[in-house]
Design an enzyme around this catalytic site. Structure first.
Site, PDB file in Angstrom:
ATOM      1  N   ASP A 160      66.697  42.714  54.992  1.00  0.00           N
ATOM      2  CA  ASP A 160      67.147  43.785  55.866  1.00  0.00           C
ATOM      3  C   ASP A 160      67.575  44.987  55.028  1.00  0.00           C
ATOM      4  O   ASP A 160      66.979  45.252  53.979  1.00  0.00           O
ATOM      5  CB  ASP A 160      68.300  43.277  56.744  1.00  0.00           C
ATOM      6  CG  ASP A 160      68.283  43.884  58.125  1.00  0.00           C
ATOM      7  OD1 ASP A 160      68.639  45.075  58.239  1.00  0.00           O
ATOM      8  OD2 ASP A 160      67.933  43.184  59.089  1.00  0.00           O
ATOM      9  N   HIS A 196      72.516  48.022  59.387  1.00  0.00           N
ATOM     10  CA  HIS A 196      71.793  47.034  60.192  1.00  0.00           C
ATOM     11  C   HIS A 196      71.911  45.626  59.613  1.00  0.00           C
ATOM     12  O   HIS A 196      72.170  44.656  60.323  1.00  0.00           O
ATOM     13  CB  HIS A 196      70.322  47.456  60.281  1.00  0.00           C
ATOM     14  CG  HIS A 196      69.497  46.687  61.251  1.00  0.00           C
ATOM     15  ND1 HIS A 196      68.789  45.560  60.905  1.00  0.00           N
ATOM     16  CD2 HIS A 196      69.239  46.903  62.573  1.00  0.00           C
ATOM     17  CE1 HIS A 196      68.124  45.118  61.957  1.00  0.00           C
ATOM     18  NE2 HIS A 196      68.379  45.909  62.991  1.00  0.00           N
ATOM     19  N   SER A 389      66.765  42.238  67.180  1.00  0.00           N
ATOM     20  CA  SER A 389      67.299  42.132  65.821  1.00  0.00           C
ATOM     21  C   SER A 389      68.518  41.238  65.760  1.00  0.00           C
ATOM     22  O   SER A 389      68.780  40.604  64.742  1.00  0.00           O
ATOM     23  CB  SER A 389      67.719  43.517  65.299  1.00  0.00           C
ATOM     24  OG  SER A 389      66.678  44.157  64.632  1.00  0.00           O
TER      25      SER A 389
END
Length: 577
Positions: A160, A196, A389
């Site tokens: 990520d 994220h 996600s």
């Protein structure tokens, strides 16, 4: 946070000779438990907190009037209104602070039927080592992995934007490595400049108060492939797969989470990212991927799952559930943007669903995500976000806990256990959330000798690479699929949850892109993050059999001690469905 269940009084077992209102134990006409009687006899002038009961068919007011009006015996044996602490309606009785002399007098005169010490009750509650005030973990029975008795999970590689190591409340010292794979010249801060990856890691394995993730004991390894704007190249993601493959034994990496996807339609016949995640899968690493956020009306219309790595038939692809406002599935729906349907090669995806809407998780306070969406910040260092996600790491955490409990299970077996135990979603079109929503307890306690293999139809096309490792022969699979009209039923005969694996050959000429993007829903409107009602939490803990934070009831590794009776009883998987 102490999560309290209903309390349960636990009194000492009295001598059978001192039983009932008509008994004559030591000349008493009332039942007095032996431990209290011994204390009273040893200290008749001492004050005792007791519960006095009258006739079961009587009324408290009449019982209390009778006791207070008694004038027999000496003055120091009389009870007064000042001695009464509380009067009950549920029973014909009161709580009172009285001397030992009063207790003996009441029992000898038969003015009461029983006298028991107001002992501290033994709670069936549990102070969990970690906890969450959000609703989503309770809908999938994540709390069972929050106990000290849960086995320590293997390492989850988070491919990520990085993980912020300063979030020590969430991750402690469990981030055992940070690897930077970003090759572009664009800015990429140390740790996680975007935010994220930190959020994804928090859902999978966070341990901060009120924000517990699924596997809060799991180690994390940050494999940074995105710059501070959330952009990555497919080559860098493939490089990350190479690194995990080379270092999986060193860091005990058994699960890899990919909450990202490429931007051009992908076929397993050509796509290098599909080939890379298949290499991980076939070498013992459970790969979990998000299905994507590009559906426009997921409740009614399939969008297809068109991009790598979520399109790959081997890996576990996860769609997003909107859990509604309750623990049960009666108000669950598929999130409106959660991608589902056939892949370009005709495989049905996702495999299962997990909560993914209105989730709260950790982010770097100064990260790009927090700056871009300040209205989504709910507390310093925490945001509310939605997307597949964040459904994917729910399943990644569950897979890590399964591997902890069953270290010899293959990725196919882990996938099978997760799918065969998933909770069907009655309000969702068939296939929109795969076979249903993940259930951590049921997947952890699944113990049948034969585990259904959802990849059984593919395994016949495995061959050997030049290095001796297993590899999927996509060309042989294509040939078989094109020539066998009944390929779908033949391929999935051992998988009871699927009745159509792929459609007519619709091979894609487009192979890959040079850009991938983080799979967080950028179009999601603000919503209310469902909180868990404490009473619902308590009920859920009770249903899971959790009575001791040091004991995981899904495994036979510990026992719980009854502090009142000083007896030990084993907690086993038999407590659970």
């Amino acid at each position: 946070m102490a999560v309290s269940l209903a309390t349960m009084a636990a009194f000492a077992v009295a001598d059978q000779g001192n039983r009932g209102s008509g008994g004559n134990h030591n000349g008493l006409k009332a039942y007095v438990e032996d431990s209290l009687l011994a204390g009273v006899q040893a200290n008749p002038n001492g004050t005792f907190d007791v519960i006095l009961q009258g006739d079961r068919n009587g009324k408290t007011k009449g019982f209390l009037t009778k006791v207070l009006s008694d004038t027999s015996g000496s003055a120091d044996e009389h009870m007064s209104a000042a001695n009464v602490r509380q009067q009950f309606n549920a029973i014909d009785g009161v709580e009172a602070n009285v001397t030992g002399k009063v207790i003996l007098h009441l029992a000898k005169q038969g003015l009461v039927t029983s006298i028991l010490a107001n002992e501290a009750v033994q709670k069936s509650a549990v102070n969990l080592p970690v906890y969450s005030t959000q609703l989503w973990p309770w809908t999938i029975n994540a709390a069972v992995d929050w106990t000290n008795g849960s086995p320590k999970a293997p390492t989850i590689a988070v491919v990520d934007s990085g993980i912020d190591p300063t979030h020590t409340a969430d991750f402690g010292n469990r981030i055992i490595g940070q690897v930077n794979m970003v090759s572009s010249a664009t800015g990429n801060s140390p740790g996680d400049g975007y935010g994220h990856g930190t959020f994804v890691a928090g859902i999978a394995a966070g341990a901060a108060p009120a924000y517990a993730g699924v596997a809060p004991k799991a180690n994390l390894l940050s494999v940074d492939v995105m710059n501070d704007q959330g952009m990555a190249s497919v080559a860098d993601v493939i490089h990350a797969c190479d690194w995990i493959l080379a270092n999986k034994s060193t860091y005990n990496i058994q699960v890899a989470n990919f909450s990202l996807h490429s931007v051009n339609k992908a076929s397993v016949l050509f796509d290098p990212l599909d080939a890379a995640v298949e290499k991980l899968w076939l070498n013992g690493v459970v790969v979990v991927a998000a299905s994507g956020n590009y559906a426009t009306d997921a409740q009614n219309t399939p969008s297809g799952v068109n991009f790598a790595p979520g399109n790959d038939p081997f890996v576990i692809t996860v769609g997003a559930t909107d859990i509604g406002a309750s623990i049960g599935s009666s108000d669950d729906t598929v999130a409106p943007w959660s991608a589902w349907g056939y892949t370009p090669d005709g495989f049905m995806k996702p495999d299962l669903g997990a909560p993914g809407r209105y989730m709260v998780g950790p982010v770097p306070a100064g990260g790009v995500l927090a700056q871009q969406r300040p209205d989504h910040v709910v507390a310093p260092g925490y945001m509310q976000l939605s997307g597949t996600s964040f459904a994917a790491p729910v399943v990644a955490g569950a897979a890590a806990m399964i591997r902890a409990q069953h270290p010899t299970w293959t990725p196919d077996q882990v996938k099978g256990a997760l799918m065969v135990t998933a909770t069907p979603e009655p309000n969702v079109m068939k296939g929109a959330l795969g076979v249903g929503e993940v259930d951590i307890v049921k997947s952890r306690t699944f113990n049948k000798v034969t585990i259904p293999n959802p990849n059984a139809g593919l395994d016949q096309f495995l061959g050997k690479a030049t290095d001796g490792s297993s590899v999927f022969n996509a060309a042989a699979w294509q040939s078989a699929a094109e020539t066998n009209a009944a390929w779908d039923s033949a391929a999935w005969s051992s998988a009871a949850w699927s009745d159509a694996a792929w459609s007519s050959a619709a091979w894609s000429d487009a192979a890959w892109s040079d850009a991938a993007w983080a799979d967080g829903s950028s179009t999601e409107t603000d919503g209310t993050t469902p909180d868990a009602d404490p009473s619902l939490q308590s009920a859920d803990l009770a249903s899971l059999g959790i009575t001791d934070p040091n004991c995981d009831p899904t495994i036979s590794l510990c026992s719980a001690t009854d502090a009142v009776a000083s007896t030990t009883s084993s907690i086993t998987g038999s407590l659970l469905p």
